[in-house]
Design a protein around this motif. Sequence first.
Motif, short mmCIF file in Angstrom:
data_model
loop_
_atom_site.label_atom_id
_atom_site.label_comp_id
_atom_site.label_asym_id
_atom_site.label_seq_id
_atom_site.Cartn_x
_atom_site.Cartn_y
_atom_site.Cartn_z
N GLY A 1 -18.41 -36.02 -31.37
CA GLY A 1 -16.97 -36.23 -31.39
C GLY A 1 -16.49 -36.94 -30.14
O GLY A 1 -17.10 -36.83 -29.08
N THR A 2 -15.43 -37.73 -30.30
CA THR A 2 -14.79 -38.41 -29.16
C THR A 2 -13.48 -37.71 -28.85
O THR A 2 -12.66 -37.49 -29.75
CB THR A 2 -14.53 -39.89 -29.48
OG1 THR A 2 -15.77 -40.53 -29.75
CG2 THR A 2 -13.85 -40.57 -28.31
N PHE A 3 -13.32 -37.34 -27.61
CA PHE A 3 -12.15 -36.58 -27.16
C PHE A 3 -11.25 -37.51 -26.36
O PHE A 3 -11.66 -38.10 -25.37
CB PHE A 3 -12.58 -35.40 -26.29
CG PHE A 3 -13.65 -34.54 -26.93
CD1 PHE A 3 -13.29 -33.49 -27.75
CD2 PHE A 3 -14.99 -34.80 -26.72
CE1 PHE A 3 -14.25 -32.70 -28.34
CE2 PHE A 3 -15.96 -34.01 -27.30
CZ PHE A 3 -15.59 -32.96 -28.13
N ILE A 4 -9.97 -37.65 -26.77
CA ILE A 4 -9.04 -38.57 -26.13
C ILE A 4 -7.75 -37.82 -25.81
O ILE A 4 -7.22 -37.09 -26.64
CB ILE A 4 -8.72 -39.77 -27.04
CG1 ILE A 4 -10.02 -40.57 -27.32
CG2 ILE A 4 -7.69 -40.68 -26.40
CD1 ILE A 4 -9.83 -41.66 -28.35
N ARG A 5 -7.25 -38.06 -24.59
CA ARG A 5 -6.00 -37.45 -24.19
C ARG A 5 -5.16 -38.50 -23.46
O ARG A 5 -5.63 -39.11 -22.51
CB ARG A 5 -6.27 -36.28 -23.24
CG ARG A 5 -5.02 -35.52 -22.83
CD ARG A 5 -4.43 -34.74 -23.99
NE ARG A 5 -3.37 -33.84 -23.54
CZ ARG A 5 -2.63 -33.12 -24.35
NH1 ARG A 5 -2.85 -33.17 -25.66
NH2 ARG A 5 -1.70 -32.32 -23.88
N PRO A 6 -3.93 -38.75 -23.91
CA PRO A 6 -3.10 -39.76 -23.24
C PRO A 6 -2.61 -39.29 -21.87
O PRO A 6 -2.46 -38.10 -21.61
CB PRO A 6 -1.93 -39.93 -24.22
CG PRO A 6 -1.84 -38.64 -24.95
CD PRO A 6 -3.26 -38.16 -25.08
#
Length: 256
Positions: free
Chosen positions: A247-252
């Motif tokens: 999984g790829t985890f992205i947070r702005p």
Amino acid sequence: MSLGWKTGSALVVALAATCIAVGIASAIQLRAGDILIEAHGGFSPKALPRDHDAPITLRGGGRISTFSGALPPTLRTISIEFDRHGSVETTGLPTCTMGKLIARTTRIARRVCPGAIVGSGYGKALVKLPEQAAFPVSSPITLFNAPRRNGNPTLLAHAHLTQPVPTTFVVPIVIERIHKGIYGYRTKTTIPRIADGAGIPIAGSLRIGRKWSYRGRRYSYVNARCETGRLQARGEFTFDDGTELTGTFIRPCAVR
């Protein structure tokens, strides 16, 4: 010494690395067949400089379950690649060693190396012994700054279970430099066997962050910048039945 995105680990020690990964992620779900990983987390503050690193604190949590309600397979390895737009600072920060933590309870471990603590949380597992119903066990988790290994910075993740028999886990987490697009660092963790293999990690939570003074200057263990409008990590999780989840985890983030 300063290095980019050093955060990584495992919990009942196994979920620590998962928690660190989701520390820069919003809530997500990863599914493969019957297995489900639910993760949540974030960092603060959300507003960061564009062109230089500033102190942050990471918080994350995760849970492993199945859609059928059966016990999940055992998590065995975690590999996490981290965004290059950050740093871990250890200048003047005390270190702790494996020898000081082995066979120590949580209270004693934290008393032996208080200055090296950079994170804490908890881990939960289910223990399934033959001809017995599964029962829950849990432990506080403590992350200690450790001496470098082969030139790489390291952490030691400590946990102590009181059931089914008193057992201490000390898991080294090494941070290696990579050059892979947005990713600049990687951690690989092999999960220790809990209760001789009868233990199944199911949940964990972790908070990472430490500030200190050294020779008149202030330092922060975890730092980041908002150069691209987001921070990102990629995790690979393998289980003892051969299942793999990625999984790829992205947070702005926002520029301040």
